[in-house]
Design a protein around this motif. Structure first.
Motif, mmCIF file in Angstrom:
data_model
loop_
_atom_site.group_PDB
_atom_site.id
_atom_site.type_symbol
_atom_site.label_atom_id
_atom_site.label_comp_id
_atom_site.label_asym_id
_atom_site.label_seq_id
_atom_site.Cartn_x
_atom_site.Cartn_y
_atom_site.Cartn_z
ATOM 1 N N LEU A 131 47.287 10.770 -16.246
ATOM 2 C CA LEU A 131 47.161 10.969 -17.693
ATOM 3 C C LEU A 131 48.492 11.276 -18.358
ATOM 4 N N ASN A 132 49.355 12.026 -17.685
ATOM 5 C CA ASN A 132 50.651 12.351 -18.286
ATOM 6 C C ASN A 132 51.535 11.119 -18.454
ATOM 7 N N SER A 133 51.226 10.038 -17.738
ATOM 8 C CA SER A 133 52.016 8.816 -17.866
ATOM 9 C C SER A 133 51.590 7.983 -19.076
ATOM 10 N N VAL A 134 50.504 8.375 -19.725
ATOM 11 C CA VAL A 134 49.986 7.625 -20.881
ATOM 12 C C VAL A 134 50.707 8.082 -22.143
ATOM 13 N N ASN A 135 51.243 7.113 -22.889
ATOM 14 C CA ASN A 135 51.921 7.418 -24.140
ATOM 15 C C ASN A 135 50.931 8.048 -25.118
ATOM 16 N N GLY A 136 51.281 9.212 -25.645
ATOM 17 C CA GLY A 136 50.425 9.909 -26.590
ATOM 18 C C GLY A 136 49.724 11.120 -26.004
ATOM 19 N N VAL A 137 49.664 11.210 -24.677
ATOM 20 C CA VAL A 137 49.067 12.386 -24.034
ATOM 21 C C VAL A 137 50.106 13.495 -24.040
ATOM 22 N N GLU A 138 49.741 14.636 -24.634
ATOM 23 C CA GLU A 138 50.672 15.764 -24.794
ATOM 24 C C GLU A 138 50.479 16.854 -23.745
ATOM 25 N N GLY A 139 49.245 16.983 -23.235
ATOM 26 C CA GLY A 139 48.987 18.030 -22.248
ATOM 27 C C GLY A 139 47.704 17.758 -21.492
ATOM 28 N N VAL A 140 47.693 18.159 -20.216
ATOM 29 C CA VAL A 140 46.519 17.952 -19.357
ATOM 30 C C VAL A 140 46.260 19.236 -18.593
ATOM 31 N N ASN A 141 45.018 19.720 -18.645
ATOM 32 C CA ASN A 141 44.634 20.914 -17.910
ATOM 33 C C ASN A 141 43.379 20.577 -17.106
ATOM 34 N N GLY A 198 43.591 6.666 -27.275
ATOM 35 C CA GLY A 198 42.206 7.037 -27.511
ATOM 36 C C GLY A 198 41.521 7.474 -26.233
ATOM 37 N N VAL A 199 40.367 8.061 -26.386
ATOM 38 C CA VAL A 199 39.604 8.557 -25.238
ATOM 39 C C VAL A 199 39.247 7.414 -24.294
ATOM 40 N N GLU A 200 38.886 6.257 -24.839
ATOM 41 C CA GLU A 200 38.517 5.126 -23.978
ATOM 42 C C GLU A 200 39.674 4.721 -23.072
ATOM 43 N N GLN A 201 40.888 4.746 -23.610
ATOM 44 C CA GLN A 201 42.056 4.399 -22.793
ATOM 45 C C GLN A 201 42.235 5.420 -21.668
ATOM 46 N N MET A 202 42.065 6.696 -21.980
ATOM 47 C CA MET A 202 42.190 7.731 -20.947
ATOM 48 C C MET A 202 41.104 7.562 -19.886
ATOM 49 N N LYS A 203 39.889 7.236 -20.318
ATOM 50 C CA LYS A 203 38.800 7.002 -19.367
ATOM 51 C C LYS A 203 39.137 5.829 -18.449
ATOM 52 N N ASN A 204 39.709 4.776 -19.013
ATOM 53 C CA ASN A 204 40.084 3.613 -18.210
ATOM 54 C C ASN A 204 41.156 3.961 -17.178
ATOM 55 N N VAL A 205 42.137 4.767 -17.585
ATOM 56 C CA VAL A 205 43.205 5.183 -16.665
ATOM 57 C C VAL A 205 42.609 5.961 -15.490
ATOM 58 N N LEU A 206 41.703 6.877 -15.778
ATOM 59 C CA LEU A 206 41.090 7.664 -14.699
ATOM 60 C C LEU A 206 40.190 6.807 -13.822
ATOM 61 N N ALA A 207 39.489 5.855 -14.404
ATOM 62 C CA ALA A 207 38.643 4.957 -13.606
ATOM 63 C C ALA A 207 39.495 4.149 -12.634
ATOM 64 N N GLU A 208 40.678 3.724 -13.077
ATOM 65 C CA GLU A 208 41.585 2.978 -12.199
ATOM 66 C C GLU A 208 42.052 3.818 -11.018
ATOM 67 N N GLU A 209 42.077 5.136 -11.198
ATOM 68 C CA GLU A 209 42.479 6.059 -10.122
ATOM 69 C C GLU A 209 41.270 6.529 -9.300
ATOM 70 N N ASP A 210 40.105 5.939 -9.538
ATOM 71 C CA ASP A 210 38.850 6.301 -8.862
ATOM 72 C C ASP A 210 38.347 7.686 -9.235
ATOM 73 N N TYR A 211 38.577 8.072 -10.488
ATOM 74 C CA TYR A 211 38.030 9.312 -11.040
ATOM 75 C C TYR A 211 37.293 8.972 -12.333
ATOM 76 N N PRO A 212 36.107 8.331 -12.221
ATOM 77 C CA PRO A 212 35.379 7.946 -13.430
ATOM 78 C C PRO A 212 34.926 9.169 -14.243
ATOM 79 N N VAL A 213 34.959 9.001 -15.550
ATOM 80 C CA VAL A 213 34.555 10.065 -16.472
ATOM 81 C C VAL A 213 33.063 9.923 -16.743
ATOM 82 N N ALA A 214 32.311 11.020 -16.519
ATOM 83 C CA ALA A 214 30.856 10.994 -16.709
ATOM 84 C C ALA A 214 30.489 11.238 -18.172
#
Length: 72
Positions: free
Chosen positions: A24-34, A52-68
């Motif tokens: 997530l920190n590699s995504v342009n526009g993400v300021e902080g992750v906890n 947007g949230v959809e883009q962040m969800k896609n990034v996590l899905a690519e890492e095998d961490y799908p958002v429920a």
């Protein structure tokens, strides 16, 4: 600045935490992750004009961490 809480059921350890943070920190526009391992949630602060949230969800899905689910 906006924030969202992502429910990521596959988070179970510190390795998961680091993978999610790095992705997530590699995504342009993400300021902080906890990451909260016990609650399996990821709180993200971001600039909605850049990402947007959809883009962040896609990034996590690519890492095998799908958002429920997402709370904004």
């Amino acid at each position: 600045m906006a924030s969202a809480t992502l429910n990521v059921p596959d988070i179970s350890c510190e390795h998961c935490e680091q993978t999610v943070k790095t992705a997530l920190n590699s995504v342009n526009g993400v300021e902080g992750v906890n990451v909260d391992i016990p609650s399996k949630t990821v709180r993200v602060q971001y600039d909605p004009s850049k990402v947007g949230v959809e883009q962040m969800k896609n990034v996590l899905a690519e890492e095998d961490y799908p958002v429920a689910s997402v709370e904004q």
